[in-house]
Design a protein around this motif. Structure first.
Motif, PDB file in Angstrom:
ATOM      1  N   ARG A   6       0.660  -0.885  -0.420  1.00 37.18           N
ATOM      2  CA  ARG A   6       0.278  -0.308   0.217  1.00 37.18           C
ATOM      3  C   ARG A   6       1.262   1.414   0.111  1.00 37.18           C
ATOM      4  O   ARG A   6       2.329   0.876   0.269  1.00 37.18           O
ATOM      5  CB  ARG A   6      -1.123   0.577   1.376  1.00 37.18           C
ATOM      6  CG  ARG A   6       0.018  -0.018   2.869  1.00 37.18           C
ATOM      7  CD  ARG A   6      -0.991   0.105   3.737  1.00 37.18           C
ATOM      8  NE  ARG A   6      -0.655   0.380   4.851  1.00 37.18           N
ATOM      9  CZ  ARG A   6       0.565   1.005   5.620  1.00 37.18           C
ATOM     10  NH1 ARG A   6       0.834   2.144   4.494  1.00 37.18           N
ATOM     11  NH2 ARG A   6       1.132   0.693   6.959  1.00 37.18           N
ATOM     12  N   PRO A   7       0.211   2.379  -0.643  1.00 37.81           N
ATOM     13  CA  PRO A   7       1.248   3.724   0.008  1.00 37.81           C
ATOM     14  C   PRO A   7       1.255   3.789   1.715  1.00 37.81           C
ATOM     15  O   PRO A   7       0.195   3.351   2.405  1.00 37.81           O
ATOM     16  CB  PRO A   7      -0.064   4.668  -0.693  1.00 37.81           C
ATOM     17  CG  PRO A   7      -1.397   4.427  -2.067  1.00 37.81           C
ATOM     18  CD  PRO A   7      -1.003   2.718  -1.265  1.00 37.81           C
ATOM     19  N   ALA A   8       2.119   4.362   1.497  1.00 36.21           N
ATOM     20  CA  ALA A   8       2.801   4.478   3.241  1.00 36.21           C
ATOM     21  C   ALA A   8       1.934   5.930   3.667  1.00 36.21           C
ATOM     22  O   ALA A   8       1.880   6.917   2.357  1.00 36.21           O
ATOM     23  CB  ALA A   8       4.222   5.146   3.463  1.00 36.21           C
ATOM     24  N   SER A   9       1.712   5.867   4.696  1.00 37.07           N
ATOM     25  CA  SER A   9       0.970   7.420   5.266  1.00 37.07           C
ATOM     26  C   SER A   9       1.648   7.559   6.173  1.00 37.07           C
ATOM     27  O   SER A   9       3.010   7.089   6.051  1.00 37.07           O
ATOM     28  CB  SER A   9      -0.785   6.385   5.660  1.00 37.07           C
ATOM     29  OG  SER A   9      -0.170   5.559   7.662  1.00 37.07           O
ATOM     30  N   GLN A  10       1.168   8.749   6.618  1.00 39.33           N
ATOM     31  CA  GLN A  10       1.872   9.564   8.150  1.00 39.33           C
ATOM     32  C   GLN A  10       2.176   8.789   8.973  1.00 39.33           C
ATOM     33  O   GLN A  10       3.296   8.413  10.044  1.00 39.33           O
ATOM     34  CB  GLN A  10       0.981  10.627   8.853  1.00 39.33           C
ATOM     35  CG  GLN A  10       1.340  11.630   9.809  1.00 39.33           C
ATOM     36  CD  GLN A  10       2.266  11.970   9.137  1.00 39.33           C
ATOM     37  OE1 GLN A  10       3.079  12.518   8.422  1.00 39.33           O
ATOM     38  NE2 GLN A  10       3.583  12.290   9.924  1.00 39.33           N
ATOM     39  N   THR A  11       1.215   7.768   9.745  1.00 38.00           N
ATOM     40  CA  THR A  11       2.007   6.454  10.982  1.00 38.00           C
ATOM     41  C   THR A  11       2.888   5.772  10.085  1.00 38.00           C
ATOM     42  O   THR A  11       3.578   5.142  11.398  1.00 38.00           O
ATOM     43  CB  THR A  11       0.402   5.968  11.318  1.00 38.00           C
ATOM     44  OG1 THR A  11       0.283   5.037  10.662  1.00 38.00           O
ATOM     45  CG2 THR A  11      -0.232   6.631  11.855  1.00 38.00           C
ATOM     46  N   ASP A  12       3.263   5.514   9.500  1.00 39.96           N
ATOM     47  CA  ASP A  12       4.765   4.884   8.614  1.00 39.96           C
ATOM     48  C   ASP A  12       6.134   5.566   8.392  1.00 39.96           C
ATOM     49  O   ASP A  12       6.747   5.020   8.686  1.00 39.96           O
ATOM     50  CB  ASP A  12       4.473   4.780   7.500  1.00 39.96           C
ATOM     51  CG  ASP A  12       3.426   3.738   7.671  1.00 39.96           C
ATOM     52  OD1 ASP A  12       2.962   2.342   7.638  1.00 39.96           O
ATOM     53  OD2 ASP A  12       2.097   3.842   6.056  1.00 39.96           O
ATOM     54  N   LEU A  13       6.357   6.311   9.120  1.00 41.77           N
ATOM     55  CA  LEU A  13       7.387   7.144   9.395  1.00 41.77           C
ATOM     56  C   LEU A  13       8.305   6.129   9.924  1.00 41.77           C
ATOM     57  O   LEU A  13       9.513   5.975   9.655  1.00 41.77           O
ATOM     58  CB  LEU A  13       7.373   8.882   9.224  1.00 41.77           C
ATOM     59  CG  LEU A  13       8.563   9.389   9.794  1.00 41.77           C
ATOM     60  CD1 LEU A  13       9.266   9.265   8.120  1.00 41.77           C
ATOM     61  CD2 LEU A  13       8.537  10.995  10.114  1.00 41.77           C
ATOM     62  N   HIS A  14       8.122   5.927  10.805  1.00 39.31           N
ATOM     63  CA  HIS A  14       8.950   5.706  12.102  1.00 39.31           C
ATOM     64  C   HIS A  14       9.069   3.972  11.274  1.00 39.31           C
ATOM     65  O   HIS A  14      10.683   3.758  11.394  1.00 39.31           O
ATOM     66  CB  HIS A  14       8.665   4.885  13.674  1.00 39.31           C
ATOM     67  CG  HIS A  14       9.490   4.036  14.875  1.00 39.31           C
ATOM     68  ND1 HIS A  14      10.644   4.689  15.414  1.00 39.31           N
ATOM     69  CD2 HIS A  14       9.576   3.234  15.226  1.00 39.31           C
ATOM     70  CE1 HIS A  14      10.838   4.214  15.819  1.00 39.31           C
ATOM     71  NE2 HIS A  14      10.214   3.184  15.523  1.00 39.31           N
ATOM     72  N   GLY A  15       8.579   3.532  11.131  1.00 43.97           N
ATOM     73  CA  GLY A  15       8.721   2.217  10.233  1.00 43.97           C
ATOM     74  C   GLY A  15       9.761   2.569   9.477  1.00 43.97           C
ATOM     75  O   GLY A  15      10.766   1.219   8.772  1.00 43.97           O
TER      76      GLY A  15
END
Length: 158
Positions: A6-15
């Motif tokens: 999926r496209p990355a979202s704001q909550t994916d930054l740490h990962g």
């Protein structure tokens, strides 16, 4: 094992930052403020999609895709793929192949006539991309602009 691309979202930054640390372990980590600012710019860049491979809420891979408008080939765009990473713990499980298939679908859906990427030197990376349908058809060149940091040895990937 169900992998969702999926496209990355704001909550994916740490990962994402954890995956990029595996890609370039010698990089100095970004401050939270700097990373947040850069991520905001990436997310709002037209034509850019950072794909992530999500395994039950954990990011296990990523590929950064940019659609470049183009005045040749009848105006058909080019998809450039960068920063492809699969976590060490999840390699050889189809994650990378799923990411590349999603990149191909993105290119097709946006009318691109080709996908372009550079691969690090090494048999494993080259074999992987060829298995995904990519062909080594051109010689790539790089010129790094690391100001204030020593350049890597000639021929290195720095």
């Amino acid at each position: 094992m169900t992998i969702t691309i999926r496209p990355a979202s704001q909550t994916d930054l740490h990962g994402l930052l954890a995956l990029y640390a595996e890609l370039n372990p010698d990089d100095t980590p970004l401050s939270a403020e700097s990373a947040g600012s850069i991520w905001k710019a990436v997310r709002h860049q037209q034509g850019r999609t950072v794909l992530v491979a999500d395994l039950d809420g954990t990011l296990v891979g990523t590929a950064d895709c940019v659609v470049l408008p183009n005045l040749t080939r009848g105006g058909r765009s080019i998809l450039v793929v960068e920063n492809v990473v699969v976590s060490n713990a999840h390699r050889r499980r189809g994650v990378g192949r799923h990411l590349m298939e999603a990149a191909v679908q993105l290119a097709e859906s946006t009318g691109c006539y080709k996908i372009q990427l550079l691969a690090a030197d090494g048999y494993e990376a080259h074999t992987f991309y060829e298995a995904c349908g990519f062909r080594p058809l051109a010689q790539g060149f790089r010129r790094y602009l690391d100001r204030g940091r020593p350049a890597g040895p000639a021929g290195s990937d720095r």
